[in-house]
Design an enzyme around this catalytic site. Structure first.
Site, PDB file in Angstrom:
ATOM      1  N   GLY A  46      32.985  -6.567 -33.987  1.00  0.00           N
ATOM      2  CA  GLY A  46      33.351  -5.185 -33.717  1.00  0.00           C
ATOM      3  C   GLY A  46      32.591  -4.247 -34.630  1.00  0.00           C
ATOM      4  CD  GLN A  51      32.063  -0.486 -39.099  1.00  0.00           C
ATOM      5  OE1 GLN A  51      32.383  -0.698 -37.935  1.00  0.00           O
ATOM      6  NE2 GLN A  51      31.958  -1.464 -39.988  1.00  0.00           N
ATOM      7  CB  CYS A  92      34.895  -4.662 -42.579  1.00  0.00           C
ATOM      8  SG  CYS A  92      34.297  -3.042 -42.053  1.00  0.00           S
ATOM      9  CG  LEU A  93      29.698  -6.022 -39.210  1.00  0.00           C
ATOM     10  CD1 LEU A  93      29.151  -5.515 -37.885  1.00  0.00           C
ATOM     11  CD2 LEU A  93      28.886  -7.200 -39.712  1.00  0.00           C
ATOM     12  CG  HIS A 134      38.882  -3.800 -38.414  1.00  0.00           C
ATOM     13  ND1 HIS A 134      38.988  -4.518 -39.584  1.00  0.00           N
ATOM     14  CD2 HIS A 134      37.654  -3.220 -38.442  1.00  0.00           C
ATOM     15  CE1 HIS A 134      37.887  -4.363 -40.300  1.00  0.00           C
ATOM     16  NE2 HIS A 134      37.052  -3.578 -39.625  1.00  0.00           N
ATOM     17  CG  HIS A 138      35.799   1.336 -39.051  1.00  0.00           C
ATOM     18  ND1 HIS A 138      35.457   1.400 -40.382  1.00  0.00           N
ATOM     19  CD2 HIS A 138      35.774   0.023 -38.720  1.00  0.00           C
ATOM     20  CE1 HIS A 138      35.235   0.163 -40.834  1.00  0.00           C
ATOM     21  NE2 HIS A 138      35.422  -0.686 -39.846  1.00  0.00           N
TER      22      HIS A 138
HETATM   23  C1  QAP Z   1      36.434  -6.525 -37.601  1.00  0.00           C
HETATM   24  O1  QAP Z   1      34.367  -7.341 -38.387  1.00  0.00           O
HETATM   25  C2  QAP Z   1      37.349  -7.718 -37.665  1.00  0.00           C
HETATM   26  O2  QAP Z   1      31.753 -10.050 -44.424  1.00  0.00           O
HETATM   27  C3  QAP Z   1      34.999  -6.829 -37.243  1.00  0.00           C
HETATM   28  O3  QAP Z   1      29.261 -11.021 -44.483  1.00  0.00           O
HETATM   29  C4  QAP Z   1      36.964  -8.897 -38.308  1.00  0.00           C
HETATM   30  O4  QAP Z   1      32.668  -8.196 -37.220  1.00  0.00           O
HETATM   31  C5  QAP Z   1      38.585  -7.647 -37.107  1.00  0.00           C
HETATM   32  C6  QAP Z   1      30.920  -9.758 -40.885  1.00  0.00           C
HETATM   33  C7  QAP Z   1      37.840  -9.970 -38.360  1.00  0.00           C
HETATM   34  C8  QAP Z   1      39.435  -8.732 -37.149  1.00  0.00           C
HETATM   35  C9  QAP Z   1      39.071  -9.900 -37.752  1.00  0.00           C
HETATM   36  C10 QAP Z   1      31.622  -9.684 -42.071  1.00  0.00           C
HETATM   37  C11 QAP Z   1      29.645 -10.266 -40.906  1.00  0.00           C
HETATM   38  C12 QAP Z   1      31.507  -9.283 -39.616  1.00  0.00           C
HETATM   39  C13 QAP Z   1      31.059 -10.122 -43.254  1.00  0.00           C
HETATM   40  C14 QAP Z   1      33.209  -8.044 -38.292  1.00  0.00           C
HETATM   41  C15 QAP Z   1      29.762 -10.627 -43.284  1.00  0.00           C
HETATM   42  C16 QAP Z   1      29.061 -10.698 -42.094  1.00  0.00           C
HETATM   43  C17 QAP Z   1      32.660  -8.574 -39.541  1.00  0.00           C
HETATM   44 CO    CO Z   2      35.124  -2.731 -39.969  1.00  0.00          CO
END
Ligand code: QAP
Ligand code: CO
Length: 170
Positions: A46, A51, A92-93, A134, A138
């Protein structure tokens, strides 16, 4: 298409509020395509426009196993459906490398528009429900780290600030 730079916590620009979309034009479509490309490349499930430093109310998601079910939500509104809450380890990205457990409503009603401005309405549960909450956070300048203890949040902030300093001096 292009990959876009992602703002990282604690960048204050992540705290700004996104504005409603009124023009469903080629610029909006290009942004959606670039956001999807950026999300898939990360890889992530997501991404919200805030962002990538764009203050429009749009999020992209794909929680499918095969990464072939992109969802673009414009002007999304969520209503928590009564019932259980569920816990997920969220990342989170904009907070790379950190995951923490967050509890949210397990089911939500999503009302939004698609890229043509057509209304879209669906009920979500499971990972989609968590992810969409989530992402819509943002658009209000809210991050998942706001739900965890200040001790954990400060630790994450300090570590990311340090990483940013190292990167900037490289
Ligand atoms: C939000 O987050 C989310 O730390 C989206 O090093 C995530 O796509 C909602 C990501 C989990 C619910 C559950 C994170 C990629 C991606 C990192 C993401 C990373 C590389 C996060
Ligand atoms: Co996020």
């Amino acid at each position: 298409m292009a990959q876009l730079p992602i703002l990282e916590y604690p960048d204050p620009r992540l705290r700004r509020k996104a504005q409603p979309v009124t023009r469903f034009d080629a610029t909006l479509r290009r942004l959606a395509a670039d956001m999807l490309e950026t999300m898939y490349a990360a890889p992530g499930i997501g991404l919200a426009a805030v962002q990538v430093d764009n203050l429009v109310r749009m999020v992209v998601l794909d929680v499918s196993e095969e990464k072939n079910q992109p969802l673009v939500l414009v002007n999304p509104r969520l209503t928590a459906l009564p019932g259980e809450r569920s816990c997920y380890d969220e990342g989170c990205l904009s907070v790379p490398g950190f995951y923490e457990t967050v509890e949210r409503p397990a089911r939500v009603l999503i009302e939004a528009q698609d890229l043509d401005g057509q209304p879209l309405r669906l009920e979500a549960d499971g990972l989609l429900a968590t992810c969409v909450q989530h992402e819509v956070d943002h658009l209000e300048g809210k991050l998942f780290v706001d739900y965890i203890s200040s001790l954990k949040r400060e630790r994450i902030r300090k570590r990311l600030e340090k990483q940013h300093r190292v990167k900037d001096s490289a």
